[in-house]
Structure formats: structure tokens, C-alpha cells
Design a protein around this motif. Structure first.
Motif, PDB file in Angstrom:
ATOM      1  N   ALA A  54     -19.426 -14.985  -7.023  1.00  0.00           N
ATOM      2  CA  ALA A  54     -19.375 -14.776  -5.577  1.00  0.00           C
ATOM      3  C   ALA A  54     -18.055 -15.297  -4.999  1.00  0.00           C
ATOM      4  O   ALA A  54     -17.426 -14.648  -4.149  1.00  0.00           O
ATOM      5  N   PHE A  55     -17.635 -16.477  -5.467  1.00  0.00           N
ATOM      6  CA  PHE A  55     -16.382 -17.046  -4.964  1.00  0.00           C
ATOM      7  C   PHE A  55     -15.187 -16.164  -5.340  1.00  0.00           C
ATOM      8  O   PHE A  55     -14.274 -15.959  -4.531  1.00  0.00           O
ATOM      9  N   ILE A  56     -15.195 -15.646  -6.574  1.00  0.00           N
ATOM     10  CA  ILE A  56     -14.101 -14.762  -6.991  1.00  0.00           C
ATOM     11  C   ILE A  56     -14.079 -13.505  -6.127  1.00  0.00           C
ATOM     12  O   ILE A  56     -13.018 -13.049  -5.681  1.00  0.00           O
ATOM     13  N   ALA A  57     -15.272 -12.950  -5.865  1.00  0.00           N
ATOM     14  CA  ALA A  57     -15.351 -11.738  -5.045  1.00  0.00           C
ATOM     15  C   ALA A  57     -14.821 -11.993  -3.642  1.00  0.00           C
ATOM     16  O   ALA A  57     -14.071 -11.176  -3.087  1.00  0.00           O
ATOM     17  N   TYR A  58     -15.182 -13.139  -3.062  1.00  0.00           N
ATOM     18  CA  TYR A  58     -14.734 -13.434  -1.696  1.00  0.00           C
ATOM     19  C   TYR A  58     -13.234 -13.710  -1.666  1.00  0.00           C
ATOM     20  O   TYR A  58     -12.526 -13.271  -0.758  1.00  0.00           O
ATOM     21  N   ALA A  59     -12.753 -14.441  -2.654  1.00  0.00           N
ATOM     22  CA  ALA A  59     -11.321 -14.742  -2.712  1.00  0.00           C
ATOM     23  C   ALA A  59     -10.501 -13.474  -2.928  1.00  0.00           C
ATOM     24  O   ALA A  59      -9.384 -13.341  -2.394  1.00  0.00           O
ATOM     25  N   THR A  60     -11.033 -12.527  -3.705  1.00  0.00           N
ATOM     26  CA  THR A  60     -10.331 -11.256  -3.902  1.00  0.00           C
ATOM     27  C   THR A  60     -10.238 -10.476  -2.603  1.00  0.00           C
ATOM     28  O   THR A  60      -9.224  -9.838  -2.313  1.00  0.00           O
ATOM     29  N   ALA A  61     -11.295 -10.565  -1.791  1.00  0.00           N
ATOM     30  CA  ALA A  61     -11.300  -9.869  -0.498  1.00  0.00           C
ATOM     31  C   ALA A  61     -10.427 -10.587   0.525  1.00  0.00           C
ATOM     32  O   ALA A  61      -9.746  -9.945   1.335  1.00  0.00           O
ATOM     33  N   PHE A  62     -10.418 -11.937   0.487  1.00  0.00           N
ATOM     34  CA  PHE A  62      -9.677 -12.726   1.483  1.00  0.00           C
ATOM     35  C   PHE A  62      -8.857 -13.813   0.788  1.00  0.00           C
ATOM     36  O   PHE A  62      -9.167 -15.006   0.914  1.00  0.00           O
ATOM     37  N   PRO A  63      -7.811 -13.438   0.072  1.00  0.00           N
ATOM     38  CA  PRO A  63      -7.039 -14.451  -0.672  1.00  0.00           C
ATOM     39  C   PRO A  63      -6.318 -15.441   0.236  1.00  0.00           C
ATOM     40  O   PRO A  63      -6.008 -16.551  -0.193  1.00  0.00           O
ATOM     41  N   LYS A  64      -6.059 -15.047   1.485  1.00  0.00           N
ATOM     42  CA  LYS A  64      -5.387 -15.972   2.415  1.00  0.00           C
ATOM     43  C   LYS A  64      -6.379 -16.757   3.270  1.00  0.00           C
ATOM     44  O   LYS A  64      -5.965 -17.612   4.061  1.00  0.00           O
ATOM     45  N   GLY A  65      -7.659 -16.452   3.132  1.00  0.00           N
ATOM     46  CA  GLY A  65      -8.657 -17.109   3.978  1.00  0.00           C
ATOM     47  C   GLY A  65      -9.870 -17.554   3.200  1.00  0.00           C
ATOM     48  O   GLY A  65     -10.996 -17.476   3.700  1.00  0.00           O
ATOM     49  N   PHE A  66      -9.659 -18.052   1.996  1.00  0.00           N
ATOM     50  CA  PHE A  66     -10.779 -18.412   1.131  1.00  0.00           C
ATOM     51  C   PHE A  66     -11.346 -19.771   1.515  1.00  0.00           C
ATOM     52  O   PHE A  66     -10.727 -20.810   1.304  1.00  0.00           O
TER      53      PHE A  66
END
Length: 579
Positions: free
Chosen positions: A294-306
Motif C-alpha cells: 500500500a505504501f509503495i502504491a501511494y508513494a508511486t502516485a504521490f512521490p512528492k507528497g508521501f
């Protein structure tokens, strides 16, 4: 000098009006339209029945003056932030009864009501009304009129309920937000109350007035659009639990910040996981792979706002290691993660433990910025929680606050009521104080409910150091106080309580905001009102603002008003007879 404000606030106060002294719609084009629910029928039935009785007895041309004030500060404190004025002015701009309004009133009023009364209602607007008010965002105190409304008696009577409604919750939640701000110090405060608020209008009002009270942002997207409030938010537990494993990741690539060729971000994270877990003394088998996914998926979507919610399973043995793994992988691609959110558990202990983990990772991987990642806490936080966290010591950088903020659980209402209510929680009042230039007084066996008759000028007297000393009410004909002479200030009801005050500066509190159908003053933006609130609160001594046993702020009357009040009291009080 009629001032007690900082130079910046004085500049705000001295905004130059247009040539004729009015601000029409073109001057407030940056403002939002009036809430469609706020209209003339948003009132209590007895306002309409009183208006008919006034009309029937030929009192419709009598000019009345009403004061809106409160009797007790909320939350066991000694100050209140005044809010809601702009909505009151929009209400006046749109005050009229439509044909459908009048047709509806015909169905609920007795058949004996004369047709001419409905014609009279159809002709009404706010063109003969004048409204004086304290600027929105000003810190205010009991008994001081925040709004004074003057106009035809039936018209102003019809406005009572709506004005109280618009001021009540706005001032309550702004004050609550200010108390949270003082408890949190300089930490970031975010309003997360949309899902807990009393309906959509309550939620939007909460976002607006919490921002005035000192919050830094909101989760409410519509409020952000309508009021230009910064919007913040990340993800929920549902996002984490929706993932089962790495096979759920259909997109494994992430482009570095410098625009280089996309990298297999999943592999980059897996390469770091073992070393991260070793550094934090955690077996990587203890960490939840579904959470990492889940964290990887969110970071991929928002790499500047993780910013990751880390308490879905285990904060220290899964959530934080998984976050650090993804954050380090982002760092190697040129990005910087924001931080984590805690939504359960012992916030003081967990925040300190998380910070220690961040520092270990920063030292081991030689990434100093990792030590300073933001720690956000939510979890049903109230004002007492903030004070407790301060006493324990914590490493939290930002608080997300919802239920206790927007519902004002410590005091869900200020109890806005009219003069003849017998409510035991009577704090706010819209009181008739004058008719046709003849003062009116309400007596009561409860001294706190005796009103101050007649129109009044209200001044705030400041010390030479810039602290607010006392609010003084005078009769209109009296010479205003100034810094050239001392002035006698008296308690309205206790004869022995009196003092001379030699002010450093003096501020006239009320301004004329509405007359002849037009707004007369510049209406500041929400950010400007927020700044005024910060500056106004800064003028109070710390003992007035402390959470435990704050010192009451003094509100006084002049010697002339004191004598006038007590003469009227004696003239109107019945004389008993013993036998």
C-alpha cells in the motif's frame, strides 16, 4: 489616538472607503455568495407573530435599537473570538420576503391576520436598518455589544433569530479553535471534522471559522475551494487494508525527480527492506507485506507528497519500518517523503519512539533529513489531550483534530436566545435597549440578566505596554476617553468596584458596517480576519488566556452610564408593600 493595535492591524483598519463611504457588491466580489439557506424565513415563528402585533398596534414606524451580546465566555475561559459578521451583512443585503414566502406564511398564520400585513411584509428590506459591529476576528468579552442594530421595530425584530444563528456557532467554533491553537503552540493544526460535523453547513462553517481561530488547513475540499483554505490529507486505513501483496502492484515503475529513465520502484524498496529492519531491530517477517504494498502504491502516485498512516497493524514493528523503506527508496530517486500519521495508541510514547527510529535510519543511511520527517497525530484529540502531551513531552509536529473541535463537545452551543427566555444556559442575548430614542431596560432577580439601557459607545483601553486593560461602555453624548486623562471605570452593578484608568491608547470598538442599504466598511479576506484574530489575542495578558483558572477580563461602564442604569432600575422596579 483611537488605537490599540499593531501597525499592521492599524493599516488593515484604515482601509480607505470609496468616495461615498459604501461598499457595494463590486467591492466584495472576492467574497462568496450568501448561503442559500440563510433567508428571511430562517427565523422563529414568534418573530413573525410579534411583527404582526407591532404592525397591528401601529408600531411599525418606531425606531428600535437592539444590542447583541453574551453573558458568559465558553469553555470555562475568559475570552471569545467574534466571528460571523460577514454572513450577517450578506443576510442584510438579501433580506426580503418573496411571494412564495408570503404565500407560505398565509398557511401557518391565523386567518384573522389582515391582508395588508402581508403587503407590508412584501415591501420590507434592510434599507432603513443600520448595523454597527466589532470587526470580525476581534477578541471580545461578556456584556459588550458585538453588534448593534437600529431600524424599524418590526424589521429588526424579524432579524433577531437569524443574526443570533449566524454569530452563535461561528464565534463558538472560532473560540474553540483559538484555544486549541494556544494549547498546541506553534505546531501545525489541521481541521479534520467534515465527517463528524452537524451536517454539510456545519462542516463548511467549522472549516471556515477554525481557520479564523488559528488552524492551518482543513481536509474539507469544498471549504478549500470556497474559502481559499489550504487543504491537507493523505489516506485512510481502508487504503492499506485494500492491498493483499506485491502482486497487487500493476505499475512498478517510478520516474526519478531529475526526469531520468523510470526505475523499478518495487525492487528498490525490497532491496532496502532487510537493512531497514535490521537497523530498527525488527525481523522483516514481522512487517506486513500488504502494508508495504500500500505504501509503495501511494508513494508511486504521490512521490512528492508521501505521508503514510502507520498504525493499521503495528506502528513500530511494521508501519514505521515499511514507511522508512519506501521513504529511503524515494530519497534515492531524488524525492523527499513527508512523514507519518498516528491515529491510535499512546501518542506521546509512540511519537518519541518513531522519532528515535527516524534518527537511527538517518544515521545508518546518512540521510539527515530522515530524522526530521513530520509526525502527524489524530485519534480523537481534545484541548486537554494537547496540554497532557505537552506535559509528557512528545515529538508530534502536526495535529489533525475533528470531533472535539467542530462539535465543540465541551460546550456544544453558546445558547443564543432572546430577552425573555428562561434558559439556564443563557449566554447570548439580542436585547432591545431603545425605542424612539427612549432607553429600555430589562430587570431580573438575577442581577446578571439586568440589561444596560440605551445606545452605547464601546472603547477598549490599553496599557502603555499594549495590553488590553478594560472595555468601557459610555453613553453617546459623553466625551470619548483618551490617553491625556484618566477615566473612572465602574462595575455595572457592584458599587464598590471602581477604578481610575490612565490608558496608553484607546480603541473605539464598533464601526458602522451597514446603512441605507449598503455595506460601509471594507470586508477583509479570511486570511486577514485570521491575522486580526492572532493580533487581537496577542493583546491579552497570558493570565487571561491560561487554560486553568484564567483571570476575568474587566468590562466597565462610565460613571454617567452607571448612574443612568441605576436610576432607570429604580424607576422601573416595583415597590413592594409589607402588611
Amino acid at each position: 489616538m483611537l488605537s490599540g493595535l499593531s501597525k499592521k492591524e492599524e493599516e488593515m483598519e484604515m482601509a480607505t472607503p470609496p468616495p461615498h463611504g459604501s461598499f457595494n457588491d463590486s467591492h466584495i466580489s472576492h467574497k462568496n455568495n450568501q448561503n442559500g439557506i440563510v433567508q428571511s424565513l430562517l427565523t422563529d415563528l414568534y418573530q413573525v407573530t410579534m411583527a404582526y402585533a407591532y404592525w397591528k398596534s401601529e408600531k411599525r414606524h418606531e425606531i428600535a435599537v437592539f444590542d447583541l451580546f453574551f453573558r458568559k465566555n465558553p469553555f470555562k475561559g475568559e475570552f471569545t473570538l467574534f466571528a460571523g459578521l460577514e454572513e450577517c451583512l450578506k443576510y442584510l443585503q438579501n433580506f426580503r420576503f418573496s411571494e412564495s414566502d408570503i404565500n407560505y406564511l398565509r398557511t401557518i398564520l391565523p386567518p384573522s391576520v389582515e391582508e395588508e400585513f402581508y403587503d407590508y411584509l412584501g415591501s420590507l428590506d434592510a434599507s432603513e436598518v443600520s448595523l454597527y459591529a466589532v470587526p470580525e476576528g476581534t477578541v471580545v468579552f461578556p456584556r459588550v455589544p458585538l453588534i448593534t442594530v437600529e431600524g424599524p421595530l418590526p424589521v429588526v425584530q424579524l432579524m433577531e433569530t437569524t443574526l443570533l444563528n449566524l454569530i452563535n456557532y461561528a464565534s463558538l467554533v472560532a473560540t474553540n479553535a483559538a484555544r486549541f491553537r494556544m494549547a498546541a503552540g506553534k505546531k501545525q493544526l489541521l481541521e479534520f471534522g467534515l465527517r463528524r460535523a452537524q451536517g454539510p453547513d456545519g462542516a463548511l462553517s467549522a472549516s471556515r471559522y477554525c481557520y479564523i481561530g488559528g488552524f492551518d488547513g482543513t481536509s474539507n475540499v469544498l471549504a478549500g475551494k470556497m474559502f481559499d483554505i489550504p487543504v491537507r490529507g493523505t489516506h485512510a486505513h481502508a487504503f492499506v487494508t485494500s492491498y493483499v501483496g506485491l502482486q497487487d502492484l500493476k505499475n512498478r515503475l517510478l520516474t526519478p525527480l531529475d526526469g531520468d529513465s523510470p526505475t523499478d520502484f518495487v525492487s528498490a524498496c525490497l532491496e532496502l527492506r532487510e537493512e531497514v529492519c535490521k537497523t530498527l531491530d525488527v525481523l522483516h517477517e514481522e512487517t506486513k507485506e500488504s502494508e508495504l504494498t500500500a505504501f509503495i502504491a501511494y508513494a508511486t502516485a504521490f512521490p512528492k507528497g508521501f505521508l503514510a498512516l502507520v498504525d493499521t497493524y503495528d506502528v513500530l514493528r511494521s508501519g514505521v519500518p515499511n514507511f522508512c523503506t519506501v521513504a529511503l527508496a524515494l530519497h534515492r530517486l531524488g524525492y523527499r517523503a513527508i512523514g507519518i500519521r498516528l491515529d491510535s495508541g499512546d501518542l506521546a510514547y509512540l511519537s518519541k519512539a518513531v522519532r528515535q527510529h527516524f534518527r537511527k535510519i538517518a544515521d545508518r543511511f546518512e540521510v539527515p533529513s530522515m530524522a526530521n520527517h513530520t509526525i502527524v497525530a489524530s485519534n480523537d484529540i481534545n484541548e486537554d489531550t494537547l496540554h497532557s502531551l505537552n506535559q509528557q513531552g512528545h515529538e508530534i509536529d502536526s495535529f489533525g483534530i475533528g470531533t472535539h473541535l467542530v462539535t465543540c463537545q465541551r460546550q456544544p452551543a453558546l445558547g443564543c436566545v432572546f430577552k425573555d427566555s428562561e434558559s439556564p444556559t443563557l449566554y447570548w442575548v439580542f436585547q432591545l435597549v431603545e425605542v424612539n430614542k427612549q432607553a429600555r431596560i430589562k430587570l431580573s432577580q438575577d442581577m446578571d440578566k439586568v440589561t444596560l439601557p440605551g445606545k452605547k459607545n464601546i472603547y477598549r483601553l490599553y496599557s502603555h505596554e499594549g495590553h488590553a486593560l478594560i472595555d468601557l461602555m459610555q453613553r453617546p453624548h459623553e466625551q470619548p476617553p483618551d490617553n491625556e486623562r484618566r477615566v473612572l471605570c465602574r462595575h455595572p452593578f457592584e458599587e464598590s468596584k471602581r477604578a481610575y484608568v490612565s490608558p496608553g491608547t484607546v480603541q473605539l470598538l464598533q464601526k458602522l458596517y451597514w446603512t441605507k442599504g449598503e455595506i460601509q466598511e471594507y470586508l477583509p479576506s479570511l486570511k486577514e480576519i485570521r491575522e486580526r484574530a492572532i493580533q487581537s489575542l496577542a493583546t491579552l495578558r497570558e493570565d487571561h488566556k491560561r487554560a486553568l483558572n484564567p483571570t476575568p477580563y474587566k468590562v466597565a461602564v462610565s460613571a454617567d452610564l452607571y448612574q443612568f442604569l441605576h436610576d432607570m432600575w429604580l424607576d422601573n422596579a416595583p415597590i413592594g408593600e409589607l402588611s
